[in-house]
Design a protein around this motif. Structure first.
Motif, PDB file in Angstrom:
ATOM      1  N   VAL A   8       1.952   4.139   2.218  1.00  0.00           N
ATOM      2  CA  VAL A   8       2.633   4.640   3.414  1.00  0.00           C
ATOM      3  C   VAL A   8       1.598   4.695   4.535  1.00  0.00           C
ATOM      4  CG1 VAL A   8       3.950   6.530   4.426  1.00  0.00           C
ATOM      5  CG2 VAL A   8       4.225   5.996   2.000  1.00  0.00           C
ATOM      6  N   LYS A  24       5.192   2.778   7.889  1.00  0.00           N
ATOM      7  CA  LYS A  24       5.749   1.798   6.971  1.00  0.00           C
ATOM      8  C   LYS A  24       5.539   2.270   5.537  1.00  0.00           C
ATOM      9  CE  LYS A  24       5.263  -2.440   9.679  1.00  0.00           C
ATOM     10  NZ  LYS A  24       4.638  -3.778   9.756  1.00  0.00           N
ATOM     11  N   SER A  25       6.542   2.043   4.716  1.00  0.00           N
ATOM     12  CA  SER A  25       6.385   2.264   3.281  1.00  0.00           C
ATOM     13  C   SER A  25       6.501   0.908   2.590  1.00  0.00           C
ATOM     14  CB  SER A  25       7.441   3.228   2.753  1.00  0.00           C
ATOM     15  OG  SER A  25       8.730   2.665   2.856  1.00  0.00           O
ATOM     16  N   VAL A  26       5.523   0.614   1.773  1.00  0.00           N
ATOM     17  CA  VAL A  26       5.484  -0.680   1.096  1.00  0.00           C
ATOM     18  C   VAL A  26       5.450  -0.455  -0.415  1.00  0.00           C
ATOM     19  CG1 VAL A  26       4.165  -2.789   0.715  1.00  0.00           C
ATOM     20  CG2 VAL A  26       4.278  -1.791   3.010  1.00  0.00           C
ATOM     21  N   HIS A  27       6.459  -0.975  -1.098  1.00  0.00           N
ATOM     22  CA  HIS A  27       6.444  -0.935  -2.560  1.00  0.00           C
ATOM     23  C   HIS A  27       5.429  -1.962  -3.035  1.00  0.00           C
ATOM     24  CE1 HIS A  27       8.720  -1.760  -6.586  1.00  0.00           C
ATOM     25  NE2 HIS A  27       7.618  -1.062  -6.765  1.00  0.00           N
ATOM     26  N   HIS A  60      12.347   5.673  -3.425  1.00  0.00           N
ATOM     27  CA  HIS A  60      11.700   5.338  -2.167  1.00  0.00           C
ATOM     28  C   HIS A  60      11.089   6.594  -1.540  1.00  0.00           C
ATOM     29  CE1 HIS A  60      11.393   4.197   2.110  1.00  0.00           C
ATOM     30  NE2 HIS A  60      11.214   2.973   1.637  1.00  0.00           N
ATOM     31  N   TYR A  70       3.706   3.145  -3.934  1.00  0.00           N
ATOM     32  CA  TYR A  70       3.932   2.771  -2.539  1.00  0.00           C
ATOM     33  C   TYR A  70       2.677   3.069  -1.721  1.00  0.00           C
ATOM     34  CZ  TYR A  70       9.028   2.493  -3.250  1.00  0.00           C
ATOM     35  OH  TYR A  70      10.289   2.162  -3.682  1.00  0.00           O
ATOM     36  N   GLU A  79      10.954   7.819   1.365  1.00  0.00           N
ATOM     37  CA  GLU A  79      11.710   8.504   2.412  1.00  0.00           C
ATOM     38  C   GLU A  79      12.579   9.622   1.850  1.00  0.00           C
ATOM     39  OE1 GLU A  79      13.462   7.280   6.686  1.00  0.00           O
ATOM     40  OE2 GLU A  79      13.897   5.929   5.032  1.00  0.00           O
ATOM     41  N   GLU A  95       9.916   3.005   7.860  1.00  0.00           N
ATOM     42  CA  GLU A  95      10.592   1.708   7.784  1.00  0.00           C
ATOM     43  C   GLU A  95       9.947   0.920   6.654  1.00  0.00           C
ATOM     44  OE1 GLU A  95       8.077  -0.906  11.072  1.00  0.00           O
ATOM     45  OE2 GLU A  95      10.047  -0.093  11.618  1.00  0.00           O
ATOM     46  N   GLN A  96      10.740   0.111   5.991  1.00  0.00           N
ATOM     47  CA  GLN A  96      10.232  -0.619   4.843  1.00  0.00           C
ATOM     48  C   GLN A  96       9.397  -1.800   5.299  1.00  0.00           C
ATOM     49  OE1 GLN A  96      12.786  -1.432   1.518  1.00  0.00           O
ATOM     50  NE2 GLN A  96      14.181   0.239   2.012  1.00  0.00           N
ATOM     51  N   THR A 134       6.396  -4.909   3.840  1.00  0.00           N
ATOM     52  CA  THR A 134       6.195  -5.847   2.741  1.00  0.00           C
ATOM     53  C   THR A 134       4.756  -5.762   2.246  1.00  0.00           C
ATOM     54  OG1 THR A 134       5.497  -7.671   4.178  1.00  0.00           O
ATOM     55  CG2 THR A 134       7.876  -7.401   3.801  1.00  0.00           C
TER      56      THR A 134
END
Length: 350
Positions: A133, A29-32, A195, A131, A197, A205-206, A208
């Motif tokens: 990850v 997961k990538s979270v901003h 982003h 981010y 990716e 996948e994004q 939260t």
């Protein structure tokens, strides 16, 4: 572009089989982190400024011994003002400070106050994003090679503020990516304009901020002013030594005296621990009291995210209790796997 997958064949035995950091069936997961801000510090004397303010040793970044470091900024009484992850920037004599967005103006004010007449630029960074990850199934080695100073649970730990990550490094000319300097269970930190990716060549996948906060709660790591009350928190109670955020061998910095004195006592009786509630349907608030079966206060809530949370816990009382509750809700606590072992737990210790 550096590709993490290109390292997999060489690292397969050490990483994939034993630590399962990569899996085709698990998406990272990538979270901003919209609740985190970046501050740029730049100038020939910027490292000297930071060295006198942070709990860790900035020279490790200057000498490129490690790609980032975790630290706290303290007041003169040794209480936490704010926590930070610091990494070198793209230019020489440049550093990025990742801090709680709610504290960013205070951080700039604090740094500017000690800049005096030094030619150092201190400014917010708006063109880059932060981010996290990670994935929830990260498994890493327990820190069996690390040992506290005594046999008491929660004893202080001295490792010079340096941690060896089992996550392979990532490099890209337009972004900065490094293993989270606190613990591998939090994956990577990524700083860039786009982003992750677009620069990390593996499936993402994004997620939260809630996903990230739950991961932090499960792992047992506080972050920001919401978890760590400014001017009130003691750094070692918030596991600064266990998270490799303090160097007890560096020179003087603001707040060092109390931190060093606490360290030399050898025992911290209260620490942040991960907790889990018996139900997700609760209205437990910050600073609510945790009691044992006798009604004795053994801790206070510092964060809640559904069933998970973080609490400041009296270690001896909590782990000797038959049961714990917060209001009418049952609570369980545990010692995180990344904590160092107590002295008499390590085989062969004296």
């Amino acid at each position: 572009m550096f590709c993490i997958r290109s390292k997999l064949p060489r690292l397969a035995t050490n990483i994939y089989l034993h630590f399962r950091l990569y899996s085709d069936s698990v998406k990272w997961k990538s979270v901003h982190l919209t609740n985190r801000s970046l501050i740029r510090i730049e100038g020939a004397e910027s490292a000297g400024l930071l060295q006198g303010l942070v709990t860790n040793d900035i020279n490790g970044l200057v000498d490129k011994e490690y790609p980032s470091m975790y630290c706290m900024f303290l007041n003169s009484a040794g209480r936490v003002l704010f926590d930070s992850i610091i990494s070198p920037g793209f230019e020489p004599n440049q550093f990025f400070l990742e801090v709680d967005q709610a504290m960013s103006k205070n951080v700039i004010k604090h740094l500017s106050m000690y800049r005096v007449r030094r030619k150092i630029a201190i400014e917010p960074v708006s063109e880059l994003k932060v981010y996290s990850v990670f994935h929830e199934d990260l498994k890493v080695r327990t820190e069996s090679n690390l040992q506290t100073r005594s046999s008491h649970l929660g004893s202080t730990f001295c490792d010079g503020g340096v941690r060896n990550s089992v996550l392979p490094p990532v490099s890209n000319p337009t972004s900065i990516c490094f293993p989270d300097p606190r613990v591998d269970l939090l994956g990577y930190r990524y700083i860039g304009p786009d982003h992750p990716e677009s620069n990390l060549n593996f499936s993402l996948e994004q997620g939260t901020v809630l996903d990230y906060n739950i991961q932090r709660c499960v792992v047992g790591v506080t972050e920001g002013s919401g978890d760590i009350p400014p001017t009130k928190a003691l750094p070692l109670e918030y596991n600064l030594d266990y998270l490799h955020g303090v160097n007890f061998h560096k020179g003087c910095y603001i707040g060092q005296e109390l931190t060093a004195r606490t360290h030399h006592t050898g025992i911290i009786r209260k620490r942040i621990l991960p907790i889990k509630f018996g139900t997700e349907d609760h209205n437990i608030e910050l600073d609510s009291t945790i009691v044992n079966e006798s009604g004795k206060n053994v801790g206070k809530i510092r964060k809640t995210e559904g069933k998970h949370g973080l609490a400041m816990v009296r270690l001896a009382e909590a782990f000797s209790s038959a049961s714990l509750k917060c209001g009418e809700v049952s609570v369980s606590v545990w010692k995180p796997v990344w904590w160092p072992q107590e002295k008499d737990e390590k085989k062969g210790s004296n």
